[in-house]
Write an enzyme that holds these catalytic residues in place. Structure first.
Site, PDB file in Angstrom:
ATOM      1  N   ASP A   8      88.540 -33.469   5.063  1.00 31.42           N
ATOM      2  CA  ASP A   8      87.832 -32.219   5.362  1.00 31.42           C
ATOM      3  C   ASP A   8      87.470 -32.240   6.853  1.00 31.42           C
ATOM      4  O   ASP A   8      87.955 -33.098   7.608  1.00 31.42           O
ATOM      5  CB  ASP A   8      86.623 -32.031   4.428  1.00 31.42           C
ATOM      6  CG  ASP A   8      85.484 -33.001   4.709  1.00 31.42           C
ATOM      7  OD1 ASP A   8      85.635 -33.882   5.582  1.00 31.42           O
ATOM      8  OD2 ASP A   8      84.430 -32.884   4.039  1.00 31.42           O
ATOM      9  N   HIS A   9      86.610 -31.293   7.270  1.00 32.41           N
ATOM     10  CA  HIS A   9      86.252 -31.186   8.688  1.00 32.41           C
ATOM     11  C   HIS A   9      85.586 -32.447   9.231  1.00 32.41           C
ATOM     12  O   HIS A   9      85.800 -32.818  10.371  1.00 32.41           O
ATOM     13  CB  HIS A   9      85.357 -29.967   8.916  1.00 32.41           C
ATOM     14  CG  HIS A   9      84.135 -29.942   8.044  1.00 32.41           C
ATOM     15  ND1 HIS A   9      84.208 -29.840   6.670  1.00 32.41           N
ATOM     16  CD2 HIS A   9      82.813 -30.037   8.334  1.00 32.41           C
ATOM     17  CE1 HIS A   9      82.991 -29.840   6.162  1.00 32.41           C
ATOM     18  NE2 HIS A   9      82.132 -29.966   7.150  1.00 32.41           N
ATOM     19  N   CYS A  65      86.459 -37.931   4.020  1.00 29.79           N
ATOM     20  CA  CYS A  65      85.452 -36.872   4.147  1.00 29.79           C
ATOM     21  C   CYS A  65      84.233 -37.524   4.786  1.00 29.79           C
ATOM     22  O   CYS A  65      84.378 -38.543   5.473  1.00 29.79           O
ATOM     23  CB  CYS A  65      85.171 -36.174   2.821  1.00 29.79           C
ATOM     24  SG  CYS A  65      84.380 -37.170   1.544  1.00 29.79           S
ATOM     25  N   THR A  67      81.600 -39.068   3.374  1.00 25.61           N
ATOM     26  CA  THR A  67      81.315 -40.349   2.712  1.00 25.61           C
ATOM     27  C   THR A  67      82.540 -40.980   2.068  1.00 25.61           C
ATOM     28  O   THR A  67      82.499 -42.155   1.700  1.00 25.61           O
ATOM     29  CB  THR A  67      80.286 -40.134   1.587  1.00 25.61           C
ATOM     30  OG1 THR A  67      80.849 -39.174   0.664  1.00 25.61           O
ATOM     31  CG2 THR A  67      78.954 -39.629   2.115  1.00 25.61           C
ATOM     32  N   GLY A  68      83.551 -40.188   1.825  1.00 28.45           N
ATOM     33  CA  GLY A  68      84.708 -40.622   1.032  1.00 28.45           C
ATOM     34  C   GLY A  68      84.544 -40.293  -0.441  1.00 28.45           C
ATOM     35  O   GLY A  68      85.513 -40.320  -1.202  1.00 28.45           O
ATOM     36  N   GLY A  70      83.190 -37.364  -2.144  1.00 34.10           N
ATOM     37  CA  GLY A  70      83.592 -36.048  -2.647  1.00 34.10           C
ATOM     38  C   GLY A  70      85.099 -35.898  -2.734  1.00 34.10           C
ATOM     39  O   GLY A  70      85.649 -35.442  -3.750  1.00 34.10           O
ATOM     40  N   ARG A 132      96.418 -58.570 -17.039  1.00 43.27           N
ATOM     41  CA  ARG A 132      95.270 -57.997 -17.760  1.00 43.27           C
ATOM     42  C   ARG A 132      94.828 -56.674 -17.133  1.00 43.27           C
ATOM     43  O   ARG A 132      94.234 -55.835 -17.819  1.00 43.27           O
ATOM     44  CB  ARG A 132      94.104 -58.994 -17.800  1.00 43.27           C
ATOM     45  CG  ARG A 132      93.457 -59.258 -16.455  1.00 43.27           C
ATOM     46  CD  ARG A 132      92.413 -60.379 -16.537  1.00 43.27           C
ATOM     47  NE  ARG A 132      91.649 -60.548 -15.327  1.00 43.27           N
ATOM     48  CZ  ARG A 132      92.080 -61.181 -14.227  1.00 43.27           C
ATOM     49  NH1 ARG A 132      93.300 -61.690 -14.196  1.00 43.27           N
ATOM     50  NH2 ARG A 132      91.299 -61.301 -13.173  1.00 43.27           N
TER      51      ARG A 132
HETATM   52  C1  RB5 Z   1      80.409 -32.335   4.144  1.00 40.40           C
HETATM   53  O1  RB5 Z   1      79.191 -32.019   4.709  1.00 40.40           O
HETATM   54  C2  RB5 Z   1      80.262 -33.522   3.200  1.00 40.40           C
HETATM   55  O2  RB5 Z   1      79.497 -33.151   2.100  1.00 40.40           O
HETATM   56  C3  RB5 Z   1      81.619 -34.028   2.755  1.00 40.40           C
HETATM   57  O3  RB5 Z   1      82.357 -34.395   3.862  1.00 40.40           O
HETATM   58  C4  RB5 Z   1      81.627 -35.242   1.860  1.00 40.40           C
HETATM   59  O4  RB5 Z   1      80.879 -36.290   2.422  1.00 40.40           O
HETATM   60  C5  RB5 Z   1      81.302 -35.031   0.453  1.00 40.40           C
HETATM   61  O5  RB5 Z   1      81.328 -35.955  -0.368  1.00 40.40           O
END
Ligand code: RB5
Length: 148
Positions: A8-9, A65, A67-68, A70, A132
């Site tokens: 994402d951005h 993103c 945090t990775g 979402g 396993r």
């Molecule tokens: C965007 O603000 C943020 O929510 C997204 O990049 C991500 O961290 C979501 O999990």
């Protein structure tokens, strides 16, 4: 290796750096967006990369993103896809070896470029150990198959 990358951005600039890094190593990288730092929605890009991997257009996927989390949640909604979130190389290696994850996800607000490179290196160098762990990934598939 064929690699699908998306963000994402929040991950746009780190994605550009990781894409260049992977290309320098000789990987064939396809960028599924986003294509600018304009605000956008992470599920769109998580799904695109996951669908590319599922379709066999890519061997592995890289998602970024804030945090990775979402973007990995979005990818994991695609049947048959296992996307692991990592902020260090140990987990990146183990999610290949034990979980047979096809996609690695990390956060541009969590890791810098140096750590991100170590994460993708560890992920791409590792292989699924089978044994396993095959029974356990089969149980993940069972969960998918019990949904509506
Ligand atoms: C965007 O603000 C943020 O929510 C997204 O990049 C991500 O961290 C979501 O999990």
């Amino acid at each position: 290796m064929k690699i699908a990358i998306g963000s994402d951005h929040t991950g746009f600039y780190l994605k550009k750096e990781i894409r260049a890094y992977l290309e320098e190593q000789g990987h064939e990288v396809t960028d599924y967006g986003t294509d600018s730092p304009e605000r956008c929605d992470y599920p769109v890009f998580g799904e695109r990369v996951a669908m590319a991997v599922k379709a066999g257009e890519a061997d592995r996927g890289v998602l970024i993103c804030g945090t990775g989390v979402g973007i990995s949640l979005a990818a994991n909604k695609v049947k048959g896809i296992r996307a692991g979130v990592c902020s260090e190389p140990y987990t990146a290696r183990m999610t290949r070896q034990h979980n047979n994850s096809q996609i690695i996800a990390f956060g541009a607000r969590v890791v810098g470029i140096g750590m991100a490179k170590m994460i993708v290196d560890a992920f791409l160098e590792a292989e699924f150990e089978g044994g396993r762990h095959t029974d356990r990934t089969a149980l993940l598939t069972d969960i998918e198959n019990r949904q509506d």
